[in-house]
Write a protein that holds these residues in place. Structure first.
Motif, PDB file in Angstrom:
ATOM      1  N   LEU A  26       4.845  -1.216   0.050  1.00  6.94           N
ATOM      2  CA  LEU A  26       6.437  -0.142  -0.433  1.00  6.94           C
ATOM      3  C   LEU A  26       7.428  -0.979  -0.670  1.00  6.94           C
ATOM      4  O   LEU A  26       7.369  -2.142  -0.137  1.00  6.94           O
ATOM      5  CB  LEU A  26       5.986   0.517   0.862  1.00  6.94           C
ATOM      6  CG  LEU A  26       4.840   1.088   1.102  1.00  6.94           C
ATOM      7  CD1 LEU A  26       5.229   1.929   2.303  1.00  6.94           C
ATOM      8  CD2 LEU A  26       3.932   2.044  -0.217  1.00  6.94           C
ATOM      9  N   PRO A  27       7.947  -0.510  -1.848  1.00  9.13           N
ATOM     10  CA  PRO A  27       9.428  -0.842  -1.853  1.00  9.13           C
ATOM     11  C   PRO A  27       9.931  -0.341  -0.359  1.00  9.13           C
ATOM     12  O   PRO A  27      10.250  -0.047   0.238  1.00  9.13           O
ATOM     13  CB  PRO A  27       9.747   0.326  -2.818  1.00  9.13           C
ATOM     14  CG  PRO A  27       8.823   0.970  -3.126  1.00  9.13           C
ATOM     15  CD  PRO A  27       7.592   1.493  -1.914  1.00  9.13           C
ATOM     16  N   ASP A  36       6.634  10.841  -4.249  1.00  8.54           N
ATOM     17  CA  ASP A  36       6.427   9.564  -5.474  1.00  8.54           C
ATOM     18  C   ASP A  36       6.729   8.198  -5.033  1.00  8.54           C
ATOM     19  O   ASP A  36       5.921   7.539  -6.229  1.00  8.54           O
ATOM     20  CB  ASP A  36       7.310  10.475  -6.691  1.00  8.54           C
ATOM     21  CG  ASP A  36       7.228  11.066  -7.738  1.00  8.54           C
ATOM     22  OD1 ASP A  36       6.342  12.254  -7.308  1.00  8.54           O
ATOM     23  OD2 ASP A  36       8.535  11.308  -7.536  1.00  8.54           O
ATOM     24  N   LEU A  37       6.066   8.292  -3.847  1.00  9.89           N
ATOM     25  CA  LEU A  37       5.598   6.324  -3.343  1.00  9.89           C
ATOM     26  C   LEU A  37       4.830   6.183  -4.154  1.00  9.89           C
ATOM     27  O   LEU A  37       5.125   4.766  -4.306  1.00  9.89           O
ATOM     28  CB  LEU A  37       5.607   6.806  -1.994  1.00  9.89           C
ATOM     29  CG  LEU A  37       6.162   5.664  -1.421  1.00  9.89           C
ATOM     30  CD1 LEU A  37       7.173   4.667  -1.388  1.00  9.89           C
ATOM     31  CD2 LEU A  37       5.921   5.424   0.244  1.00  9.89           C
ATOM     32  N   THR A  38       4.096   7.035  -4.302  1.00 10.41           N
ATOM     33  CA  THR A  38       1.900   6.599  -4.434  1.00 10.41           C
ATOM     34  C   THR A  38       2.930   5.676  -6.021  1.00 10.41           C
ATOM     35  O   THR A  38       2.635   4.952  -6.711  1.00 10.41           O
ATOM     36  CB  THR A  38       1.193   7.476  -4.627  1.00 10.41           C
ATOM     37  OG1 THR A  38       1.778   8.125  -5.081  1.00 10.41           O
ATOM     38  CG2 THR A  38       1.051   7.201  -3.767  1.00 10.41           C
ATOM     39  N   LEU A  39       3.584   6.232  -6.592  1.00 10.14           N
ATOM     40  CA  LEU A  39       4.171   5.263  -7.959  1.00 10.14           C
ATOM     41  C   LEU A  39       5.029   3.880  -7.988  1.00 10.14           C
ATOM     42  O   LEU A  39       4.675   4.092  -9.052  1.00 10.14           O
ATOM     43  CB  LEU A  39       4.710   6.566  -9.615  1.00 10.14           C
ATOM     44  CG  LEU A  39       3.965   7.817  -9.021  1.00 10.14           C
ATOM     45  CD1 LEU A  39       5.145   9.252  -9.745  1.00 10.14           C
ATOM     46  CD2 LEU A  39       2.986   8.206 -10.123  1.00 10.14           C
ATOM     47  N   PHE A  40       5.431   4.325  -7.267  1.00  8.42           N
ATOM     48  CA  PHE A  40       6.476   2.898  -7.286  1.00  8.42           C
ATOM     49  C   PHE A  40       5.544   1.442  -6.026  1.00  8.42           C
ATOM     50  O   PHE A  40       5.818   0.775  -6.057  1.00  8.42           O
ATOM     51  CB  PHE A  40       7.249   3.181  -6.605  1.00  8.42           C
ATOM     52  CG  PHE A  40       8.196   4.118  -7.099  1.00  8.42           C
ATOM     53  CD1 PHE A  40       8.976   3.033  -8.469  1.00  8.42           C
ATOM     54  CD2 PHE A  40       8.217   5.549  -7.590  1.00  8.42           C
ATOM     55  CE1 PHE A  40       9.781   3.918  -8.882  1.00  8.42           C
ATOM     56  CE2 PHE A  40       9.405   6.089  -8.460  1.00  8.42           C
ATOM     57  CZ  PHE A  40      10.276   5.324  -9.449  1.00  8.42           C
ATOM     58  N   ASP A 111      15.170   6.488  -8.395  1.00 12.53           N
ATOM     59  CA  ASP A 111      14.644   7.518  -8.181  1.00 12.53           C
ATOM     60  C   ASP A 111      15.114   8.407  -7.119  1.00 12.53           C
ATOM     61  O   ASP A 111      15.234   9.141  -6.940  1.00 12.53           O
ATOM     62  CB  ASP A 111      13.057   6.872  -7.973  1.00 12.53           C
ATOM     63  CG  ASP A 111      12.729   8.494  -8.444  1.00 12.53           C
ATOM     64  OD1 ASP A 111      12.842   8.646  -9.813  1.00 12.53           O
ATOM     65  OD2 ASP A 111      11.422   9.340  -7.560  1.00 12.53           O
ATOM     66  N   ARG A 112      15.018   7.630  -5.733  1.00 12.64           N
ATOM     67  CA  ARG A 112      15.326   8.135  -4.116  1.00 12.64           C
ATOM     68  C   ARG A 112      17.111   8.851  -4.433  1.00 12.64           C
ATOM     69  O   ARG A 112      17.273   9.957  -4.168  1.00 12.64           O
ATOM     70  CB  ARG A 112      15.342   7.190  -3.290  1.00 12.64           C
ATOM     71  CG  ARG A 112      15.465   7.921  -1.536  1.00 12.64           C
ATOM     72  CD  ARG A 112      15.586   6.711  -1.049  1.00 12.64           C
ATOM     73  NE  ARG A 112      14.187   6.771   0.021  1.00 12.64           N
ATOM     74  CZ  ARG A 112      14.717   5.407   1.197  1.00 12.64           C
ATOM     75  NH1 ARG A 112      15.424   4.867   0.947  1.00 12.64           N
ATOM     76  NH2 ARG A 112      13.135   4.988   1.727  1.00 12.64           N
ATOM     77  N   ARG A 113      17.926   8.226  -4.813  1.00  8.54           N
ATOM     78  CA  ARG A 113      18.836   8.377  -4.622  1.00  8.54           C
ATOM     79  C   ARG A 113      19.426   9.970  -5.647  1.00  8.54           C
ATOM     80  O   ARG A 113      20.124  10.695  -5.711  1.00  8.54           O
ATOM     81  CB  ARG A 113      20.345   7.187  -5.309  1.00  8.54           C
ATOM     82  CG  ARG A 113      20.363   6.007  -4.670  1.00  8.54           C
ATOM     83  CD  ARG A 113      21.848   5.171  -5.165  1.00  8.54           C
ATOM     84  NE  ARG A 113      21.387   4.366  -4.193  1.00  8.54           N
ATOM     85  CZ  ARG A 113      21.470   2.611  -4.622  1.00  8.54           C
ATOM     86  NH1 ARG A 113      21.121   2.499  -5.973  1.00  8.54           N
ATOM     87  NH2 ARG A 113      21.269   1.713  -3.989  1.00  8.54           N
ATOM     88  N   GLU A 114      18.666   9.670  -6.460  1.00  7.59           N
ATOM     89  CA  GLU A 114      18.556  10.264  -7.428  1.00  7.59           C
ATOM     90  C   GLU A 114      17.991  12.150  -7.260  1.00  7.59           C
ATOM     91  O   GLU A 114      18.705  13.188  -7.404  1.00  7.59           O
ATOM     92  CB  GLU A 114      17.719  10.183  -8.932  1.00  7.59           C
ATOM     93  CG  GLU A 114      17.528  11.406  -9.896  1.00  7.59           C
ATOM     94  CD  GLU A 114      18.989  11.550 -11.090  1.00  7.59           C
ATOM     95  OE1 GLU A 114      19.126  13.126 -11.369  1.00  7.59           O
ATOM     96  OE2 GLU A 114      19.924  10.726 -10.637  1.00  7.59           O
TER      97      GLU A 114
END
Length: 124
Positions: A26-27, A36-40, A111-114
């Motif tokens: 994971l990031p 959306d974590l699976t995308l990253f 993405d999380r910040r957005e």
């Protein structure tokens, strides 16, 4: 050689893992279950004795970075040599690349910040 692909896997800071055939990286700062974590996320998957693939969505890591992984019949010996790694090599690639993945031009942190900014704006 043991039948268990990970039995010999030893890592200074890892909990003993027995019989694992896939690891998900994971990031930084990501918490399992986040949107959306699976995308990253990057997976390292066992492909045979001493042979691990580094995977992201439908792509596989190789000499030129991410590329589409063809079906089994289309993976010749040359492809396998270029796209399979030891567990240590695969882990190093996953750890190095997981924070560099971009979706729609944004990394996981961006993405999380957005998402957080949109949530805050909608709460006002």
């Amino acid at each position: 050689m043991t039948a268990n692909p990970v039995e010999a896997f030893v890592h200074d800071d890892a909990v003993s893992v027995r019989r694992a055939t896939e690891f998900t990286y994971l990031p930084d700062s990501a918490v399992p279950g986040e949107t959306d974590l699976t995308l990253f996320s990057i997976r390292v998957a066992w492909r045979g004795p001493g042979s691990w693939a580094v995977l992201w969505l439908g792509y596989c890591w190789g000499p030129e970075g991410w590329g589409y992984e063809p079906g089994s019949p289309e993976r010749d010996e040359e492809y396998l040599i270029a796209h399979r790694f030891t567990i240590q090599e695969a882990e190093a690639i996953a750890l190095r690349e997981v924070n560099n993945i971009t979706i729609n031009g944004r990394t996981w942190i961006e993405d999380r910040r957005e998402r957080e900014a949109r949530r805050s704006a909608s709460e006002k």
